[in-house]
Design an enzyme around this catalytic site. Structure first.
Site, mmCIF file in Angstrom:
data_model
loop_
_atom_site.group_PDB
_atom_site.id
_atom_site.type_symbol
_atom_site.label_atom_id
_atom_site.label_comp_id
_atom_site.label_asym_id
_atom_site.label_seq_id
_atom_site.Cartn_x
_atom_site.Cartn_y
_atom_site.Cartn_z
ATOM 1 N N THR A 196 0.647 -1.113 0.008
ATOM 2 C CA THR A 196 0.137 0.081 0.085
ATOM 3 C C THR A 196 0.847 1.187 0.034
ATOM 4 O O THR A 196 0.432 2.317 -0.579
ATOM 5 C CB THR A 196 -0.957 0.161 1.091
ATOM 6 O OG1 THR A 196 -1.882 -1.053 1.197
ATOM 7 C CG2 THR A 196 -1.689 1.349 1.334
ATOM 8 N N SER B 131 18.280 -13.411 0.372
ATOM 9 C CA SER B 131 19.164 -13.520 -0.534
ATOM 10 C C SER B 131 19.736 -11.994 -0.848
ATOM 11 O O SER B 131 21.135 -11.650 -0.845
ATOM 12 C CB SER B 131 18.930 -13.933 -1.900
ATOM 13 O OG SER B 131 19.988 -14.144 -2.864
ATOM 14 N N THR C 122 1.058 -4.866 4.203
ATOM 15 C CA THR C 122 0.826 -5.228 5.790
ATOM 16 C C THR C 122 0.039 -6.492 5.729
ATOM 17 O O THR C 122 0.137 -7.085 6.998
ATOM 18 C CB THR C 122 -0.376 -4.064 6.269
ATOM 19 O OG1 THR C 122 -1.469 -3.942 5.653
ATOM 20 C CG2 THR C 122 0.531 -2.845 6.198
ATOM 21 N N ASP C 123 -0.786 -6.971 4.804
ATOM 22 C CA ASP C 123 -1.433 -8.217 4.994
ATOM 23 C C ASP C 123 -0.580 -9.420 5.593
ATOM 24 O O ASP C 123 -1.259 -10.188 6.222
ATOM 25 C CB ASP C 123 -2.229 -8.508 3.773
ATOM 26 C CG ASP C 123 -3.421 -7.542 3.654
ATOM 27 O OD1 ASP C 123 -3.783 -6.709 4.438
ATOM 28 O OD2 ASP C 123 -4.055 -7.428 2.417
#
Length: 652
Positions: free
Chosen positions: A17, A172, A189-190
């Site tokens: 977002t 990596s 954020t999810d």
């Protein structure tokens, strides 16, 4: 060359977002938007140090800025004039091509020109990315700018599309760019809690700060939380060495494997239910150093690059069918996180327990955690004991995100048996769970006798007298005992008195190669941790890394500079930070190599130390001088320190 008043941070921008724009019907990620926006905001990018932010530390500076004198002739020894200014670049590596904009549509033909990307090895690409630099800021007496580059993924990902391979890619890229001082990962954020947990395990023996952050409202909106979250994460990463994978949101830095997302609409979107925050950002930035993990191994950092896909989470519910459980734990499943009731309870149906036992017997690792946000799994109830008898491992107070990613990480290691994994799932590896041990309250052991012993140690380490004098602190006689009782019984006051001496003692011991003196100080610190006065920065910041006011160096700097090999080893085993820099911008490894202490160089390199940034430029000059004089001994020492001259004299 990196300046001593700069720290270098790599921002890895995965999407989310924070950098989205509003499309036809919803928010969508837009390439280049975040980078171009940060370039235009002087709080994030002030290359000439002539912005309002750089000239408002005083009334005089602000008035000069208004008059225009500060705009055309920037102050500071490292800042060129406007006509001379050229944006410095930072060498960045990636496991994918950098700046590959081939997938962009024709409407983006005016996009920034991609950097020149060179393939240097299999799955390793290099490019020189334009750097951004913040205005100078002062945090707890440390005034510096933060120079950073943004490695933007293409395509940008909504966090709901993050896969296991993306966690490995992040690990990596941090490993490939470990010469940077710190890292910030911009993420949706999810699934941020999953990524933070996964990275905490994949980044083995981490010695630098890694912070994940994002936003609930994108930077493109006038009112947003993106600015505070990004600036907060960047500030902490640039000013502190917190050797953990963390998550920063809403003015709070959490341990990454302790958080869960608890709200889709509050700005305080994350909580750490069973562990306190590492940093609280208010008027002051308060670091809870006693809660920060201290690295006590002598291994170099490396990124583990494999996760087992054969794991899953099963949430129990009243009436769950045994056939459902059997189907769920069938091959190829190798690990299951069982979200149980309360403190680790489950239905006591014989068929259900038999199904779980059969799975455990054939090698499936089943870990029980609680469905409750707060609390831990215990065997206080018979139902919980039945699970344990079936072979189910208690997961203590781990979050669901942490338990799943830890299980995936451990099952990816072929050298571990199922029993090894079960044992390690109940063992804190990165501070992800609270160790279940019987605790006893420490008695008030801080008294006059302790202070007397510490004063004697202080005189001994000063090295001045031929014989160590016996310092006696007299106790009051019976007539005045009552008057003295109020002082002698206040543990915090006594602890503060002793704490004032400890930094001097440990620096003196490190400089004199006095291993017993180091141990004396560390034992004294451990005794005071439960009784030190609130806000005592000397104890709370970790004595092993306490900074000398004059040099800005740690005890490890003193030991390395003075050839104290024994003290270097003890300090490293006690959590000394090998990447800590002193006032001049140097690490302990630089001083050891410059002084020619071969054994100390080897020990520091084994513990993960490296020459980079400010050290690199001076080290390169030392190598050139050694080559001119055919000084093979010096060349060998710098080679042992890992000298590799690269772009603009940087060394990694």
């Amino acid at each position: 060359m990196q300046h001593s008043d700069e720290s270098r941070v790599l921002i890895i921008y995965t999407g989310g977002t924070i950098g989205m724009l509003f499309g036809k019907n919803s928010y969508v990620p837009e390439p280049f938007f975040l980078t171009e926006t940060l370039k235009s905001q002087t709080r994030f990018h002030d290359p000439l140090q002539d912005s309002l932010f750089s000239n408002s530390a005083s009334v005089q500076g602000f008035r000069q800025f208004l008059s225009g004198s500060g705009r055309s002739s920037p102050s500071g020894p490292h800042t060129p004039t406007t006509t001379q200014f050229k944006t410095p670049t930072l060498l960045v590596r990636s496991s994918r091509p950098i700046g590959d904009f081939a997938t962009l549509g024709p409407h983006q033909s005016d996009a920034p020109i991609p950097p020149v990307c060179v393939k240097v090895a299999d799955n390793v690409y290099e490019a020189e990315l334009p750097s951004l630099i913040t205005p100078r800021s002062s945090v707890h007496g440390s005034t510096k700018s933060i120079r950073y580059a943004i490695l933007e993924w293409n395509p940008l990902l909504d966090s709901s599309n993050i896969e296991t391979e993306d966690w490995i890619r992040l690990a990596s890229e941090i490993e490939l760019n470990y010469s940077f001082d710190a890292f910030v990962v911009l993420h949706g954020t999810d699934t941020m809690a999953y990524s933070a947990s996964a990275l905490s395990f994949l980044l083995e023996d981490l010695g630098k700060t890694v912070i994940l952050t994002g936003a609930q409202i994108p930077l493109s909106q006038l009112r947003n939380d993106a600015v505070d979250n990004l600036m907060g994460a960047l500030t902490i990463a640039g000013h502190y060495i917190i050797p953990e994978c963390c998550l920063y949101f809403n003015h709070t830095l959490f341990r990454g494997n302790r958080v869960s997302k608890i709200s889709s609409y509050d700005l305080a979107a994350f909580q750490s239910p069973n562990f306190p925050p590492l940093v609280n950002v208010g008027i002051d930035i308060v670091v809870e150093w006693n809660n920060v993990i201290r690295q006590t191994t002598l291994r170099r950092f490396k990124a583990h690059q494999k996760m087992s896909p054969h794991v899953a989470t099963l949430r129990l519910f009243p009436g769950i069918a045994t056939d459902t459980i059997r189907a769920f734990i069938s091959p190829p499943i190798k690990g299951v996180v069982l979200e149980s009731f309360g403190s680790g309870n489950a239905p006591q149906r014989p068929d259900l327990l038999r199904a779980l036992k059969e799975a455990c017997d054939r090698g499936v690792v089943i870990v029980a955690i609680s469905q409750c946000m707060k609390g831990t799994v215990s065997h206080a109830y018979e139902a919980g004991q039945e699970l344990a008898a079936a072979g189910v491992v208690p997961g203590s107070d781990m979050t669901p995100e942490c338990a799943l990613t830890k299980l995936s990480y451990l099952l990816s290691k072929p050298e571990l048996t199922a029993d090894d994994v079960r044992k390690l799932m109940s063992t804190p590896l990165r501070g992800e769970l609270t160790r279940q041990t019987a605790t006893t309250l420490k008695q008030d052991t801080v008294n006059v006798e302790n202070i007397q012993g510490m004063l004697s140690e202080f005189v001994r380490l000063s090295g001045r007298p031929t014989h160590t004098p016996q310092i006696v602190v007299s106790l009051p006689d019976e007539a005045t005992q009552e008057a003295a009782a109020s002082w002698s019984s206040t543990a915090a006051e006594a602890a503060s008195t002793e704490a004032a001496l400890l930094p001097f003692l440990i620096h003196a011991a490190a400089a004199r190669n006095d291993v017993e003196g180091i141990k004396f100080c560390l034992e004294a610190e451990s005794m005071h941790e439960s009784v030190a006065a609130p806000g005592s920065s000397i104890i709370a910041s970790g004595l092993v890394n306490v900074v000398d006011a004059a040099s800005g160096g740690s005890p490890l700097h003193a030991a390395a500079l003075n050839g104290s090999t024994g003290c270097v080893k003890v300090l490293l085993q006690s959590g000394a930070l090998v990447h800590l820099r002193d006032t001049l911008g140097h690490t302990a490894l630089y001083y050891a190599a410059r002084k020619g202490y071969e054994e100390i160089v080897d020990v520091l390199v084994q513990a993960g130390a490296s020459l980079s940034g400010f050290d690199g430029g001076y080290a390169a000059l030392a190598v050139e001088k050694a080559a001119q004089f055919a000084d093979s001994s010096s060349l060998d020492i710098w080679g042992r320190a890992g000298l590799r001259v690269g772009f603009e004299g940087n060394v990694s």
